[in-house]
Design a protein around this motif. Structure first.
Motif, short mmCIF file in Angstrom:
data_model
loop_
_atom_site.label_atom_id
_atom_site.label_comp_id
_atom_site.label_asym_id
_atom_site.label_seq_id
_atom_site.Cartn_x
_atom_site.Cartn_y
_atom_site.Cartn_z
N ARG A 162 -102.39 -43.91 -22.93
CA ARG A 162 -102.83 -45.32 -22.82
C ARG A 162 -101.63 -46.17 -22.45
NH1 ARG A 162 -107.59 -47.60 -26.11
NH2 ARG A 162 -107.58 -49.81 -25.62
N ASP B 10 -103.57 -52.27 -22.84
CA ASP B 10 -104.83 -52.72 -23.41
C ASP B 10 -105.39 -53.81 -22.51
OD1 ASP B 10 -104.79 -51.02 -25.66
OD2 ASP B 10 -103.48 -52.41 -26.74
N GLY C 244 -108.99 -50.06 -22.85
CA GLY C 244 -107.64 -49.62 -22.51
C GLY C 244 -107.60 -48.87 -21.20
#
Length: 148
Positions: free
Chosen positions: A77, A80, A114
């Motif tokens: 990830r 966000d 995300g």
């Protein structure tokens, strides 16, 4: 005779002829655009980039990525989703080449908000990508990052 449109109209403010839909109690969004916003500072988990830009034009969002580097990433990830840019669906882009020419999985936009890409992916400093998606989220109350 056409009346001039008012300037500096706040979203969801009633009483603006030609802009406010009293039946549906909403502002008709004829041309909303956040403009390009530099959100490189929103990178997380050790990811770096030359530039990350996000933009929303009406109900369509765009993410422009230049020089994404996950060589020191601790997670797949890399960012966000800022408020007001969420997608109503999971989005996956086509596979992409990294700086060594290896084909890697594309970028995934999750419903949890995300952006992910395989950890360790390095696109190279001059390599640019753009993805776009539909957006049904409320208009952002505050814009992320810095105007470009």
């Amino acid at each position: 005779m056409a009346l001039p449109l008012p300037t500096n109209v706040t979203v969801n403010t009633a009483g603006h002829a030609g802009l406010h839909n009293d039946t549906n109690a909403e502002v008709n969004r004829l041309g909303q655009d956040t403009g390009r916003r530099n959100v490189t500072s929103l990178l997380i988990n050790g990811w770096t980039a030359s530039a990350i830009e996000i933009q929303r034009q009406n109900d369509r969002c765009y993410l422009r990525i230049t020089g994404l580097n996950g060589s020191a990433a601790t997670s797949s990830r890399f960012m966000d989703m800022p408020a007001g840019f969420q997608s109503p669906m999971i989005l996956e882009t086509y596979p992409q080449r990294d700086s060594s020419g290896t084909i890697k999985q594309g970028i995934t936009l999750s419903l949890s908000g995300g952006f992910t890409m395989l950890s360790g992916t390095v696109h190279g400093t001059a390599s640019a990508r753009e993805i776009s998606w539909p957006c049904t989220a409320n208009w952002p109350a505050t814009l992320p990052g810095v105007a470009i």
